[in-house]
Design a protein around this motif. Structure first.
Motif, short mmCIF file in Angstrom:
data_model
loop_
_atom_site.label_atom_id
_atom_site.label_comp_id
_atom_site.label_asym_id
_atom_site.label_seq_id
_atom_site.Cartn_x
_atom_site.Cartn_y
_atom_site.Cartn_z
N VAL B 152 0.99 -1.28 0.02
CA VAL B 152 -0.02 0.08 -0.04
C VAL B 152 0.63 1.16 -0.06
O VAL B 152 0.34 2.29 -0.10
N SER B 153 2.04 1.18 -0.04
CA SER B 153 3.00 2.30 0.19
C SER B 153 3.94 2.60 -0.86
O SER B 153 4.45 3.50 -1.13
N ALA B 154 4.21 1.45 -1.82
CA ALA B 154 5.21 1.11 -2.76
C ALA B 154 4.83 2.39 -3.98
O ALA B 154 6.05 2.77 -4.58
N THR B 155 3.54 2.44 -4.26
CA THR B 155 3.48 3.20 -5.48
C THR B 155 2.35 4.42 -5.18
O THR B 155 1.25 4.23 -5.52
N PRO B 156 2.71 5.44 -4.88
CA PRO B 156 2.01 6.53 -4.57
C PRO B 156 1.70 7.49 -5.69
O PRO B 156 2.42 7.64 -6.54
N LEU B 157 0.46 7.94 -5.96
CA LEU B 157 -0.12 8.63 -6.83
C LEU B 157 0.25 10.22 -6.69
O LEU B 157 0.21 10.54 -5.40
N TYR B 176 -2.91 -7.54 -14.75
CA TYR B 176 -2.76 -7.23 -13.23
C TYR B 176 -3.85 -6.80 -12.65
O TYR B 176 -4.77 -6.06 -13.07
N SER B 177 -4.12 -7.37 -11.24
CA SER B 177 -5.35 -6.85 -10.50
C SER B 177 -4.83 -5.55 -9.78
O SER B 177 -3.46 -5.62 -9.18
N TYR B 178 -5.63 -4.78 -9.51
CA TYR B 178 -5.17 -3.41 -8.67
C TYR B 178 -6.29 -2.86 -7.80
O TYR B 178 -7.51 -3.06 -8.17
N GLN B 179 -6.09 -2.05 -6.84
CA GLN B 179 -7.00 -1.35 -6.47
C GLN B 179 -6.48 0.27 -5.96
O GLN B 179 -5.03 0.14 -5.51
N PHE B 180 -7.08 1.10 -5.69
CA PHE B 180 -6.45 2.35 -5.22
C PHE B 180 -6.60 2.41 -3.61
O PHE B 180 -7.70 1.74 -3.34
N VAL B 181 -5.71 3.02 -2.77
CA VAL B 181 -5.86 3.00 -1.58
C VAL B 181 -5.85 4.58 -1.19
O VAL B 181 -5.01 5.16 -1.29
N LEU B 182 -6.85 4.94 -0.55
CA LEU B 182 -6.95 6.35 -0.11
C LEU B 182 -6.82 6.40 1.26
O LEU B 182 -7.44 5.84 2.32
N ASP B 183 -5.82 7.29 1.72
CA ASP B 183 -5.29 7.82 2.93
C ASP B 183 -4.89 6.44 3.80
O ASP B 183 -4.94 6.44 4.80
N HIS B 184 -4.39 5.43 3.19
CA HIS B 184 -3.64 4.12 3.59
C HIS B 184 -4.65 3.38 4.15
O HIS B 184 -4.48 2.55 5.12
N ARG B 185 -6.04 3.88 3.90
CA ARG B 185 -7.00 2.91 4.73
C ARG B 185 -8.16 2.46 3.85
O ARG B 185 -8.77 1.28 4.04
N LYS B 186 -8.60 3.31 3.01
CA LYS B 186 -9.82 2.89 2.23
C LYS B 186 -9.53 2.56 0.74
O LYS B 186 -8.80 3.02 0.03
N TRP B 187 -9.76 1.19 0.64
CA TRP B 187 -9.55 0.48 -0.88
C TRP B 187 -10.65 0.69 -1.82
O TRP B 187 -11.67 0.52 -1.20
N ILE B 188 -10.33 1.45 -3.09
CA ILE B 188 -11.42 1.29 -3.91
C ILE B 188 -10.82 0.90 -5.19
O ILE B 188 -9.86 1.16 -5.67
#
Lengths: 197, 216
Positions: B152-157, B176-188
């Protein structure tokens, strides 16, 4: 704990477990992929059978998922999973021993083996053992000896960690590992020299 | 007692190699297995177990279930409208529009988010994939997926607008499967990317396929 494999640290494990507990089953796939090698390796060496090892590894992951909320230290998920794995292997072996007398004979043989001295080892003329020979020889250890040997030498656990995981004293574990080494050495030499008992 | 791996610990040639040390080396090798098939089989078993052990009342409280129900309802409504349309001019514009609104409720994340994935190739077969998320307010956004071990930390936007974030990631051909992580807690998941199969009890992942090969 060695059960938390680098480069994934405690915080990383805790975050993935938290995600799984929040309902994201897919996140559990990350843990499966990470701990698949360990689970398959340990189960295969303990059980000596690929299909059974895959079944036990799968059952380990399912049970861990089912009980994930009871994992008190999510950051050390690996250690917790290993405990489940060890118990599943024990259960599988107990079930099998009810039906398979051969395994039980292997266990009783182990108690009769005396340690051998280094000068009794055969020289470099003997071929190096293959994995198949090693796995076969491993099955002649008792379940307790094989378990202690695997945790110590293959999974690189300390005796204190092993004691916590197995509920056995450090001195007893050291004795099991020592006897396992002696028996394994004897079996490998017998195999190398073309003798089997 | 601990069994050293240096061949017995004595001077070279004075003690023959201990076959147990060779055995340990072999036992440490990974067990060959079809990794994808095994992982998929285990995850399926986990899902089945979760499904069988989840009480119906709890299942009905989960948004994903309602998302699935809404999707099915929308599909049925669309099918009905299509059937009515195929019968002749009796269909009214109102009923068609209603079906469209139902269909639009299927995405489970905020509809204000807009994202695109753009790519360009380089000479080595590695492609630069642009992950873009817009319309979402957050202090930080990262992307986690199979390409970075779900870190969750390796690839910041990087923020490039008031609510627009982007990051370019070099990826080899594969899925590749992926999700965005908002504020290190919310996955969308990415609202404008295809999804993988997922299941009834959790959000599915977005999928990006980099052309030119198989697998990720």
């Amino acid at each position: 704990m060695p059960s938390t494999d680098p480069p994934h640290d405690v915080a990383w494990h805790a975050s993935v477990v938290e995600r799984v507990l929040a309902g994201d089953v897919d996140a559990y796939g990350v843990l499966i992929a990470l701990y698949r090698p360990r689970c398959l390796r340990y189960a295969r060496r303990m059980l000596g059978d690929q299909d059974e090892a895959e079944d036990v590894a799968q059952e380990t992951f399912v049970r861990a998922f089912r009980s994930l909320a009871q994992c008190e230290q999510p950051g050390y998920f690996g250690a917790w999973l290993t405990r489940i794995l060890v118990n599943r292997c024990r259960t599988a072996l107990e079930k099998r021993m009810r039906w398979d007398r051969l395994v039980a004979r292997g266990g009783s043989t182990a108690e009769r083996v005396e340690p051998i001295e280094p000068d009794e080892w055969t020289s470099g003329e003997v071929e190096r053992p293959s994995l198949a020979q090693v796995e076969q020889a491993l099955q002649f250890l008792s379940t307790e000896q094989r378990e202690a040997f695997m945790l110590k030498h293959v999974e690189d656990m300390s005796y204190d960690e092993m004691a916590t995981l197995t509920g056995t004293s450090v001195s007893a574990l050291k004795m099991r590992v020592s006897r396992a080494r002696d028996l394994l050495r004897r079996r490998l030499l017998e195999v190398s020299n073309g003798r089997t008992t | 007692m601990d069994g050293q791996l240096d061949g017995g610990g004595g001077p070279r040639d004075s003690v023959p190699p201990d076959p147990v040390n060779r055995a340990i080396e072999l036992l440490r090798l990974d067990v060959p297995v079809d990794e994808r098939a095994f992982d998929a089989r285990v995850l399926d078993a986990v899902r089945r177990d979760a499904r069988n052990r989840t009480p119906w009342r709890r299942r009905l409280r989960q948004p994903a279930v309602w998302g699935g129900v809404m999707a099915i309802a929308a599909s049925i409504a669309l099918l009905v409208v299509t059937q009515i349309n195929s019968r002749g001019p009796a269909t009214t514009p109102t009923s068609h529009a209603g079906a469209g609104r139902l269909a639009n409720t299927e995405p489970l994340i905020t509809t204000s988010a807009v994202s695109t994935v753009a790519m360009r190739s380089d000479a080595r077969g590695v492609q630069l994939v642009r992950f873009r998320l817009a319309g979402v307010r957050a202090r930080s956004i990262t992307v986690a997926g199979t390409f970075n071990g779900w870190n969750v930390s390796a690839t910041p936007l990087q923020r490039v607008g008031a609510t627009t974030w982007v990051v370019d990631v070099p990826l080899r051909a594969g899925r590749y499967s992926y999700q965005f992580v908002l504020d290190h807690r919310k996955w969308i998941p990415d609202p404008h990317a295809p999804r993988d199969a997922g299941d009834d009890f959790g959000p599915s992942n977005s999928v990006v396929t980099v052309a030119g090969g198989n697998g990720s």
